[in-house]
Motif scaffolding. Sequence first.
Motif, PDB file in Angstrom:
ATOM      1  N   MET A  92      -9.771 -34.401  -6.068  1.00 26.46           N
ATOM      2  CA  MET A  92     -11.030 -35.000  -5.637  1.00 26.46           C
ATOM      3  C   MET A  92     -12.223 -34.111  -5.990  1.00 26.46           C
ATOM      4  O   MET A  92     -12.148 -32.896  -5.889  1.00 26.46           O
ATOM      5  CB  MET A  92     -10.996 -35.231  -4.133  1.00 26.46           C
ATOM      6  N   PHE A  94     -16.332 -33.860  -5.007  1.00 25.84           N
ATOM      7  CA  PHE A  94     -17.184 -34.365  -3.939  1.00 25.84           C
ATOM      8  C   PHE A  94     -18.623 -34.596  -4.408  1.00 25.84           C
ATOM      9  O   PHE A  94     -19.018 -34.188  -5.494  1.00 25.84           O
ATOM     10  CB  PHE A  94     -17.183 -33.390  -2.760  1.00 25.84           C
ATOM     11  N   ASN A  98     -19.237 -28.203  -4.265  1.00 27.91           N
ATOM     12  CA  ASN A  98     -18.852 -27.337  -3.152  1.00 27.91           C
ATOM     13  C   ASN A  98     -17.872 -26.249  -3.574  1.00 27.91           C
ATOM     14  O   ASN A  98     -16.782 -26.144  -3.027  1.00 27.91           O
ATOM     15  CB  ASN A  98     -18.265 -28.161  -2.000  1.00 27.91           C
ATOM     16  N   PRO A  99     -18.278 -25.416  -4.567  1.00 33.14           N
ATOM     17  CA  PRO A  99     -17.393 -24.303  -4.916  1.00 33.14           C
ATOM     18  C   PRO A  99     -17.258 -23.350  -3.727  1.00 33.14           C
ATOM     19  O   PRO A  99     -18.150 -23.276  -2.888  1.00 33.14           O
ATOM     20  CB  PRO A  99     -18.107 -23.618  -6.082  1.00 33.14           C
ATOM     21  N   PHE A 100     -16.114 -22.660  -3.670  1.00 27.12           N
ATOM     22  CA  PHE A 100     -15.932 -21.655  -2.620  1.00 27.12           C
ATOM     23  C   PHE A 100     -16.823 -20.456  -2.921  1.00 27.12           C
ATOM     24  O   PHE A 100     -17.121 -20.187  -4.085  1.00 27.12           O
ATOM     25  CB  PHE A 100     -14.483 -21.180  -2.585  1.00 27.12           C
ATOM     26  N   PRO A 101     -17.223 -19.721  -1.900  1.00 29.01           N
ATOM     27  CA  PRO A 101     -17.996 -18.493  -2.154  1.00 29.01           C
ATOM     28  C   PRO A 101     -17.077 -17.391  -2.690  1.00 29.01           C
ATOM     29  O   PRO A 101     -16.923 -16.345  -2.085  1.00 29.01           O
ATOM     30  CB  PRO A 101     -18.572 -18.147  -0.776  1.00 29.01           C
ATOM     31  N   LYS A 102     -16.444 -17.673  -3.813  1.00 32.74           N
ATOM     32  CA  LYS A 102     -15.544 -16.723  -4.468  1.00 32.74           C
ATOM     33  C   LYS A 102     -15.945 -16.663  -5.935  1.00 32.74           C
ATOM     34  O   LYS A 102     -16.864 -17.357  -6.361  1.00 32.74           O
ATOM     35  CB  LYS A 102     -14.094 -17.209  -4.385  1.00 32.74           C
ATOM     36  N   TYR A 110      -7.538 -21.004  -7.128  1.00 29.94           N
ATOM     37  CA  TYR A 110      -7.196 -21.235  -5.717  1.00 29.94           C
ATOM     38  C   TYR A 110      -6.085 -22.279  -5.539  1.00 29.94           C
ATOM     39  O   TYR A 110      -5.099 -22.045  -4.853  1.00 29.94           O
ATOM     40  CB  TYR A 110      -8.439 -21.668  -4.942  1.00 29.94           C
ATOM     41  N   GLY A 111      -6.274 -23.427  -6.193  1.00 29.91           N
ATOM     42  CA  GLY A 111      -5.302 -24.508  -6.040  1.00 29.91           C
ATOM     43  C   GLY A 111      -3.915 -24.107  -6.515  1.00 29.91           C
ATOM     44  O   GLY A 111      -2.905 -24.583  -5.999  1.00 29.91           O
ATOM     45  N   VAL A 114      -2.438 -21.522  -3.746  1.00 26.45           N
ATOM     46  CA  VAL A 114      -1.944 -22.140  -2.505  1.00 26.45           C
ATOM     47  C   VAL A 114      -0.704 -22.980  -2.777  1.00 26.45           C
ATOM     48  O   VAL A 114       0.024 -23.328  -1.856  1.00 26.45           O
ATOM     49  CB  VAL A 114      -3.012 -23.015  -1.787  1.00 26.45           C
ATOM     50  N   ASN A 115      -0.464 -23.306  -4.051  1.00 23.27           N
ATOM     51  CA  ASN A 115       0.762 -24.026  -4.368  1.00 23.27           C
ATOM     52  C   ASN A 115       1.841 -23.086  -4.893  1.00 23.27           C
ATOM     53  O   ASN A 115       2.729 -23.483  -5.645  1.00 23.27           O
ATOM     54  CB  ASN A 115       0.469 -25.143  -5.358  1.00 23.27           C
ATOM     55  N   LEU A 149     -21.310 -19.274  -6.760  1.00 29.24           N
ATOM     56  CA  LEU A 149     -22.549 -19.817  -6.204  1.00 29.24           C
ATOM     57  C   LEU A 149     -23.762 -19.463  -7.061  1.00 29.24           C
ATOM     58  O   LEU A 149     -24.848 -19.991  -6.859  1.00 29.24           O
ATOM     59  CB  LEU A 149     -22.744 -19.315  -4.766  1.00 29.24           C
ATOM     60  N   ARG A 163     -11.561 -27.020 -10.986  1.00 27.98           N
ATOM     61  CA  ARG A 163     -10.733 -26.618  -9.851  1.00 27.98           C
ATOM     62  C   ARG A 163      -9.733 -27.728  -9.505  1.00 27.98           C
ATOM     63  O   ARG A 163      -8.568 -27.468  -9.217  1.00 27.98           O
ATOM     64  CB  ARG A 163     -11.651 -26.334  -8.660  1.00 27.98           C
ATOM     65  N   ALA A 164     -10.223 -28.975  -9.561  1.00 28.83           N
ATOM     66  CA  ALA A 164      -9.334 -30.094  -9.251  1.00 28.83           C
ATOM     67  C   ALA A 164      -8.281 -30.271 -10.345  1.00 28.83           C
ATOM     68  O   ALA A 164      -7.127 -30.586 -10.061  1.00 28.83           O
ATOM     69  CB  ALA A 164     -10.151 -31.378  -9.083  1.00 28.83           C
ATOM     70  N   VAL A 167      -4.637 -28.033 -10.627  1.00 31.35           N
ATOM     71  CA  VAL A 167      -3.354 -28.360  -9.992  1.00 31.35           C
ATOM     72  C   VAL A 167      -2.659 -29.524 -10.691  1.00 31.35           C
ATOM     73  O   VAL A 167      -1.641 -30.013 -10.217  1.00 31.35           O
ATOM     74  CB  VAL A 167      -3.508 -28.668  -8.481  1.00 31.35           C
TER      75      VAL A 167
ATOM     76  N   SER B 176     -17.613 -28.658   3.972  1.00 29.24           N
ATOM     77  CA  SER B 176     -17.272 -28.968   2.584  1.00 29.24           C
ATOM     78  C   SER B 176     -16.270 -27.967   2.015  1.00 29.24           C
ATOM     79  O   SER B 176     -15.474 -28.313   1.156  1.00 29.24           O
ATOM     80  CB  SER B 176     -18.533 -28.998   1.727  1.00 29.24           C
ATOM     81  N   TYR B 177     -16.307 -26.712   2.496  1.00 31.35           N
ATOM     82  CA  TYR B 177     -15.334 -25.729   2.008  1.00 31.35           C
ATOM     83  C   TYR B 177     -13.917 -26.147   2.403  1.00 31.35           C
ATOM     84  O   TYR B 177     -12.999 -26.119   1.585  1.00 31.35           O
ATOM     85  CB  TYR B 177     -15.614 -24.344   2.598  1.00 31.35           C
ATOM     86  N   ALA B 183      -8.296 -30.883  -0.166  1.00 35.42           N
ATOM     87  CA  ALA B 183      -8.149 -31.844  -1.260  1.00 35.42           C
ATOM     88  C   ALA B 183      -7.345 -31.269  -2.415  1.00 35.42           C
ATOM     89  O   ALA B 183      -6.855 -32.000  -3.262  1.00 35.42           O
ATOM     90  CB  ALA B 183      -9.522 -32.310  -1.747  1.00 35.42           C
ATOM     91  N   LEU B 184      -7.218 -29.950  -2.464  1.00 35.91           N
ATOM     92  CA  LEU B 184      -6.428 -29.319  -3.522  1.00 35.91           C
ATOM     93  C   LEU B 184      -4.966 -29.175  -3.131  1.00 35.91           C
ATOM     94  O   LEU B 184      -4.183 -28.544  -3.834  1.00 35.91           O
ATOM     95  CB  LEU B 184      -6.999 -27.939  -3.853  1.00 35.91           C
ATOM     96  N   GLN B 190      -3.460 -22.315   5.160  1.00 26.54           N
ATOM     97  CA  GLN B 190      -3.996 -21.732   3.926  1.00 26.54           C
ATOM     98  C   GLN B 190      -5.511 -21.902   3.884  1.00 26.54           C
ATOM     99  O   GLN B 190      -6.248 -20.998   3.506  1.00 26.54           O
ATOM    100  CB  GLN B 190      -3.365 -22.423   2.710  1.00 26.54           C
ATOM    101  N   GLN B 194      -7.540 -18.510   3.853  1.00 28.22           N
ATOM    102  CA  GLN B 194      -7.979 -18.112   2.527  1.00 28.22           C
ATOM    103  C   GLN B 194      -9.392 -18.571   2.172  1.00 28.22           C
ATOM    104  O   GLN B 194     -10.015 -18.036   1.264  1.00 28.22           O
ATOM    105  CB  GLN B 194      -6.988 -18.620   1.470  1.00 28.22           C
TER     106      GLN B 194
END
Lengths: 254, 294
Positions: A92, A94, A98-102, A110-111, A114-115, A149, A163-164, A167, B176-177, B183-184, B190, B194
């Motif tokens: 998805m 959005f 909305n990127p992570f602050p990384k 990231y995806g 976490v997998n 950011l 990012r989407a 995965v 949103s974070y 969504a991932l 996690q 994270q």
Amino acid sequence: MPLAKVKIKISDFNFYYGQVKVIKGVSVEMLAKNVTSIIGPSGCGKSTLLRCFNRMNDLIPGARAEGRAEIEGVDILGPQVDVVELRKRVGMVFQKPNPFPKSIFDNVAYGLRVNDITDRLIIEKRVEQSLRSAALWDEVKDRLKDNALNLSGGQQQRLCVARALAVEPEILLMDEPASALDPIATARIEELIVELKKHYTIVIVTHNMQQAARISDHTAFLMQGELVEYGKTSDIFTKPRKKLTEDYITGRFG
Amino acid sequence: MKIKRIKEKVVEGLFFLNGLIVIIILAGIFLLLLKNALPGLKEIGLMEFLATGYWNPDAYGKATYGALSMLVSTGMVTIGSLLIAVPLGIGTAAYLSDVASPRVREIAKPVVEILAGIPSVVLGFLGIVLVGPLLAKLTGTYNGLNAINGSILLAVMALPTIISLSEDALNSVPRSYAEASLALGANKWQTVTQVKVPAAASGIVAACMLGMGRAIGETMTVLMATGNAAQFPTGFLSSVKTMTSTIAIELGEVAYFTTHFYMLFSVGLVLFLITFVINLISDIVFNKHMKMLK
């Protein structure tokens, strides 16, 4: 023309927020490796419908679905469905980037992490592939360690696409992905969507009718939670069967 | 019309006065400590006070006033409590903010608040009759009144602060974070560990520092649970006498306006400065966190 495969199918689908019915008896079949756009006035349930396909509405207390929803013939609504697994298959993007602050790299990785993909080489390869697919690689390849950011809004949104994609989903849901972007960044996102449909099934919610006309193969017109018309985009925009559709696309309301 | 304006001015003045009173009280405490500490410090010297470890005001020969053993004791008990309370507190906050069902949250939040309301003397009591004997059995020491005992009890005291402020910090992370992460295909744990915890890091650090301020200044619990041996601590199993315990035990029996009296105020002054700086830093860090998320 070869017969296209049905990817997403919903029938007699209802959706409630508490007592309020926001999606009313919608039935639609969306084709694989197609761009399907969902259009309609504000508050018609476009985003809600989109978020049913990856069960993002589960996060809202009191939300409830009724009817059937399937991906490749397999039910996605029942309690037996592994939502985490579903969301890996259905990515998805959005409305607001909305990127992570990384870092840029970590955002895309990231995806994978976490997998449980930990092999550095695989991660690096997949990050590069995803950034290339999202048409962002050339702009960021020398600064992957920078904070995401610091990118421009358009770049951030393409990063979210990357990012989407990392995965390796089959379906990509996009909730007004260009509404927060300027015209040039919007054009780039649109090009990207057309490019991506070679490999992915894309469902996009959009406010912008020209956008739907430009990039989608099929269009669903939703109003007050009901599906007014669904068909080939060219048909919807040139010879709509319903008066309501015609009024909406010609800008008489909405 | 005019009366209304005057009224407004008066109310405004009253509120200003309230704020001023707090500042005056704070400054007053500082000045009182300073005034009573200075004569002692002049006599003993800052070096002996802060850099030597023997605190023996009742010695037959020359009384010594080295506060280092107390400083180390306080530091040990505080750090020990943080080692327990920080992971536990952040974990609980993460669980409550993102994983727990609304029902669990409804029950757990008041429980955390009740924990904050337990009188410290009751915790000290538990330290003597429950934690102490248990520690003695586990470690084979005589009575279990030592630095670990104090650390455990102080951890219990610091937990509510750390949990509720960390939870606030986690809740202030934009939705949103979390949505992007879920969504991932990330699960709730996690997502919170994270994405949300790193994004809320400064707020969580501030929460832990406030918890630390609480632990450093706590008196009754450590007084009851740590054994109060006036010795240089050799490890977490040794009995320790913290700065707060020393003041609480000795100030009641000391002759006024003697060196001993003045030196106890010096200890108080050091304690005041430490907690003041910690609270100040946590305040600055927390404000930075809030600004960043705007």
